[in-house]
Enzyme design. Sequence first.
Site, mmCIF file in Angstrom:
data_model
loop_
_atom_site.group_PDB
_atom_site.id
_atom_site.type_symbol
_atom_site.label_atom_id
_atom_site.label_comp_id
_atom_site.label_asym_id
_atom_site.label_seq_id
_atom_site.Cartn_x
_atom_site.Cartn_y
_atom_site.Cartn_z
ATOM 1 N N SER A 22 0.830 -1.200 0.000
ATOM 2 C CA SER A 22 0.000 0.000 0.000
ATOM 3 C C SER A 22 0.873 1.261 0.000
ATOM 4 O O SER A 22 1.689 1.440 -0.902
ATOM 5 C CB SER A 22 -0.961 -0.039 1.197
ATOM 6 O OG SER A 22 -1.967 0.932 1.088
ATOM 7 N N ASP A 73 -8.722 -4.775 -6.121
ATOM 8 C CA ASP A 73 -8.270 -3.826 -5.099
ATOM 9 C C ASP A 73 -9.183 -2.597 -5.128
ATOM 10 O O ASP A 73 -9.328 -1.933 -6.149
ATOM 11 C CB ASP A 73 -6.823 -3.414 -5.396
ATOM 12 C CG ASP A 73 -6.235 -2.483 -4.336
ATOM 13 O OD1 ASP A 73 -6.954 -2.127 -3.382
ATOM 14 O OD2 ASP A 73 -5.053 -2.123 -4.484
ATOM 15 N N HIS A 112 -7.124 -5.684 -1.532
ATOM 16 C CA HIS A 112 -5.973 -4.839 -1.246
ATOM 17 C C HIS A 112 -4.951 -5.493 -0.329
ATOM 18 O O HIS A 112 -3.762 -5.517 -0.621
ATOM 19 C CB HIS A 112 -6.452 -3.528 -0.629
ATOM 20 C CG HIS A 112 -5.357 -2.524 -0.426
ATOM 21 N ND1 HIS A 112 -4.655 -1.962 -1.473
ATOM 22 C CD2 HIS A 112 -4.821 -1.987 0.703
ATOM 23 C CE1 HIS A 112 -3.747 -1.116 -1.004
ATOM 24 N NE2 HIS A 112 -3.828 -1.124 0.315
#
Length: 417
Positions: free
Chosen positions: A232, A326, A356
């Site tokens: 991320s 995602d 994600h």
Amino acid sequence: MDLTVTLTPGPRSLWDEPVAIAVHGLAPAQRVTLRASLRDEKEGLFQASALYQADAGGQLDLARAPSLGGSYSGVEPMGLFWSMKPDKPFWRLVKRDVQTPFLLDLEVYEGHDPQPSKLLARVVHERSFLRPGVRRIPVREGSLRATLFLPPGSGPFPGIIDIFGSGGGLFEYRASLLAAHGFAVLALAYYAFEDLPKDMKELHLEYFEEAVQYLKNHSQVKGPGVGLLGLSKGGDLCLSMASHLKDITATVLINGSVANVGCVLYYKDLTIPPLKSDLKRVKMTEDGFADIVEALNNPLEEPNRESLIPVEKAESCFLFLVGSDDHNYRSEFYAKLLQANGKKNREIICYHATGHYIEPRYFPVCLVSFHTLVGKPVIWGGEIRAHSMAQIDAWKQLQAFFHKHLGNDQITHPAKL
């Protein structure tokens, strides 16, 4: 015959190690419900259950027998682990203290009732995060706030810096597990930990450069360069590091961005502004959760291009692990931008129906949780089984990538007879 439950390799294992589960001493074709549960360090309960039927000899082996319903269906030897769900809403399983194990309760109940009550057998299994012999070393040198994990043996070992997302703090569980596979891993905090800034208002790449030089120069780390692993926000930080800093050989991005996000990034006389967003593009699901996947601006359009990370400067090899579903970033789009840069040292693995949070294998899938920067629960995307299978493969792929490009002699250069 007494009813017994056996777990192989034994009463304890590493979190990323598969466990073979079998039940012995049942009646022929007897129906039972298996339930797995654990509590995290904040007393959050995670649990899964599945319906099974013994074979004609009264044996039940999860490697061969299909689940007939419950948290999953079909032959899934580790299904009771990866299908666990939290009893608290918006709760994600995180291991905060890797020096203690999770205790997993495995129970066998009579029948297939929705709420089975007759307990036939119970075992407790330890799922640990520190392999015996792995050394955990807190690092408080210069500005660094980190923890170094060294594998058993004399070394030197391939070195990796492990960076998590925008939640802040210091997370060690991925680094500690990777150390069991022959890597020297530096789990790095960059805000909201000890005396680091409490908020992610601005970041300075010099801090991350200090981490690279610390790991590169460590006596137990083999060179000439180090690896980076980022999830991320940690992904775009790793991309910025690989684009601006020296001594980076291999970089793995897990659902990261090709633009700087979240806060301004400084390096020497360079300023990279964060990619802007439009909250009007945030959608709300029927359950009242935020879907933020369209919130960020397109980094290819002006004036957003000033937030793009100059990946063309990077000499590192890249592996981009992407969830096609995602809902935090448009990760597949970003990965294709990275690959289209013109260099041949970029690999993409895109996982269908995956969201994600691609974690180490066997972690329960997090579909919804609280987003620190957004300030409300958001959906992360993915379908539980597909995402779980992606985590199993991604864990294998990133290790193979680092072994290949960081030159672990034990893996890539076996002794010749």
